[in-house]
Design a protein around this motif. Structure first.
Motif, short mmCIF file in Angstrom:
data_model
loop_
_atom_site.label_atom_id
_atom_site.label_comp_id
_atom_site.label_asym_id
_atom_site.label_seq_id
_atom_site.Cartn_x
_atom_site.Cartn_y
_atom_site.Cartn_z
N UNK A 156 -102.87 -89.63 -35.58
CA UNK A 156 -101.86 -88.80 -34.92
C UNK A 156 -100.54 -88.89 -35.68
N UNK A 157 -100.17 -90.08 -36.11
CA UNK A 157 -98.93 -90.26 -36.88
C UNK A 157 -98.99 -89.49 -38.19
N UNK A 158 -100.11 -89.59 -38.88
CA UNK A 158 -100.26 -88.89 -40.16
C UNK A 158 -100.12 -87.38 -39.97
N UNK A 159 -100.80 -86.84 -38.95
CA UNK A 159 -100.71 -85.40 -38.70
C UNK A 159 -99.28 -84.99 -38.34
N UNK A 163 -96.48 -82.45 -40.49
CA UNK A 163 -96.05 -81.20 -39.88
C UNK A 163 -97.12 -80.46 -39.12
N UNK A 164 -98.26 -81.11 -38.86
CA UNK A 164 -99.33 -80.46 -38.12
C UNK A 164 -99.04 -80.50 -36.62
N UNK A 165 -99.66 -79.61 -35.89
CA UNK A 165 -99.48 -79.58 -34.44
C UNK A 165 -100.26 -80.72 -33.81
N UNK A 166 -99.58 -81.50 -32.99
CA UNK A 166 -100.22 -82.63 -32.34
C UNK A 166 -99.92 -82.62 -30.84
N UNK A 167 -100.80 -83.21 -30.07
CA UNK A 167 -100.58 -83.34 -28.63
C UNK A 167 -99.52 -84.39 -28.34
N UNK A 168 -98.92 -84.29 -27.17
CA UNK A 168 -97.94 -85.28 -26.71
C UNK A 168 -96.74 -85.41 -27.65
#
Length: 447
Positions: A156-159, A163-168
């Motif tokens: 999640x941190x890497x994404x 700049x990728x879309x992540x939840x929360x």
């Protein structure tokens, strides 16, 4: 039989070498596969253990596969297949309350690999056919860590950083800090998550008591690090140091502080790149609020005394058993030995620098929260009370505070001064106990 032995030997050998493990053949499964109905029946059978072999993060509630599945099957324990390499399997099973004679039902992508390891130890093993996918398909409920989003996966941190879309994540500015001891940041120079900054704990705490610095200096340090109340602060490094800083940031008023589960080890294990360049964050013009915004997060000696007197409050010692008994002080800069009168023991680890009782086998992931809950139940710790954690000077207590808030506990604090302040203050230094208690965690504070 000889063929089975060869399969098991190869499988365990590959696990020990850290190589990519191929799924063993079905012959290693002694009991075959089970259905949803059999899993549901197993919940009432104390001899059967349901085991989730997925990652710590998926068990907590993270949907890493994007299937809309958050959490684990009710009643399941968590032992990631990837954690086999991190320590003694029998010790890991003991921590989960699994004993000889238990039958184990597994689910998760690499369940066959886990089955091989467990069968080698003599357990009867079966696999839940379909796992969480089948469970969700049948519209059955899941359980999860209440505030799992505060303990984030490395993926999640890497994404997020890419700049990728992540939840929360709500789009606020992000700062990542590698936290430890040392103003020059030697550990950071040896390799860190790209884009992260070094945070020396000595910038937010000071001797001789090693309490937090005053509120004016905390505010100034937040601004120097480019942190405002609106910054998403991600912490990693030495988990004790990282959470020490994280708790102080929350106390100050930073709205969103999260711990990277697995830290740098988890980052490297995932095959992600590291960098060695030291970078300095751009300072913030204004923190955005007066400090502290959350004063209840950290209490001092007077509040600790009052908590010991309260019917709905407990001071919890996060120190090793030897420290609790008064056999050692635990530190070369703390001479007095013993425990605070009336405080409860919350377990910790082998010494002041480790916290094995609250971590996964690799020592960088949060221990499955269901195990922490059971541990506290056994220690007669009432999570509905106002709990203030203390240790020697605040590091171990801060890490446990972080896990407690992820578990959804509302009334939790860190007693900043801890054993050092209590044992060296004239008014309280005689309010100590030594030796083994007659009944654990039923001692009282005598006014």
């Amino acid at each position: 039989m000889k063929k089975l032995f060869v399969i098991l030997t190869l499988t365990i050998g590959l696990i020990g070498c850290g190589s990519k493990v191929e799924e063993p053949k079905d012959q290693v499964i002694k009991k075959g596969s089970v259905s949803v109905k059999e899993v549901q029946k197993a919940e009432k059978d104390k001899n059967i253990v349901l085991m989730d072999t997925r990652s710590y993060d998926e068990y907590n509630g993270w949907d890493l596969d994007g299937k809309g599945i958050n959490g684990h099957i009710p009643g399941a324990v968590n032992y990631p297949t990837s954690a086999i390499k991190d320590g003694d399997i029998e010790k890991a099973l003991e921590r989960k309350g699994i004993v000889a004679g238990n039958e184990i039902i597994l689910y998760g992508k690499e369940s066959k690999t886990m089955a091989a390891a467990l069968i080698e130890k003599g357990y009867t093993v079966s696999i839940f056919d379909g796992g969480v996918d089948k469970w969700a398909e049948d519209s059955l409920s899941f359980e999860k860590l209440k505030k799992y989003e505060t303990i984030v996966p490395v993926s999640w941190v890497k994404d997020l950083l890419e700049g990728k879309k992540v939840n929360h994540y709500d789009g606020r500015p992000v700062k990542v800090f590698n936290v430890g001891w040392g103003e020059k940041g030697k550990p950071h120079k040896e390799g860190h998550i790209p884009g992260s900054y070094w945070m020396h704990t000595g910038w937010v705490e000071e001797g001789p008591l090693w309490n937090r610095v005053d509120d004016v200096r905390i505010k100034a340090e937040m601004e120097r690090q480019g942190i405002t109340t609106n910054t998403l602060v991600l912490i990693y490094g030495d988990p004790l140091a990282a959470t020490r800083f994280g708790v102080i940031a929350k106390y100050a008023g930073v709205e969103d502080v999260r711990m990277i589960n697995g830290g740098l080890k988890g980052w490297k294990d995932a095959g992600y790149p590291v960098e060695t360049e030291m970078k300095t964050p751009k300072p913030a013009k204004e923190f955005g609020a007066e400090v502290p915004q959350n004063p209840e997060i950290i209490i001092d000696l007077p509040e600790a005394v009052e908590l010991l007197k309260a019917e709905d409050g407990d001071l919890i010692s996060i120190r090793s058993w030897r420290e609790y008994l008064g056999k050692v002080s635990g530190y070369d800069y703390i001479k007095p030995r013993g425990r605070i009168e009336g405080a409860k023991w919350g377990m910790a680890g082998s010494d002041p620098w480790h916290l094995e009782d609250y971590r996964g086998m690799d020592q960088f992931h949060m221990r499955p929260y269901t195990e922490i809950q059971k541990m506290w139940e056994g220690l007669k710790i009432n999570s509905k009370n106002h709990l203030a954690f203390y240790c020697g000077t605040g590091w171990r207590a801060s890490e446990v505070w972080f896990y407690a808030q992820a578990m959804g506990l509302q009334r939790i604090s860190v007693y900043d001064g801890g054993w050092k302040e209590w044992s060296e203050t004239k008014e309280t230094q005689k309010k100590v106990l030594k030796g083994e208690p007659k009944v654990l965690n039923e001692e009282s504070f005598m006014n």
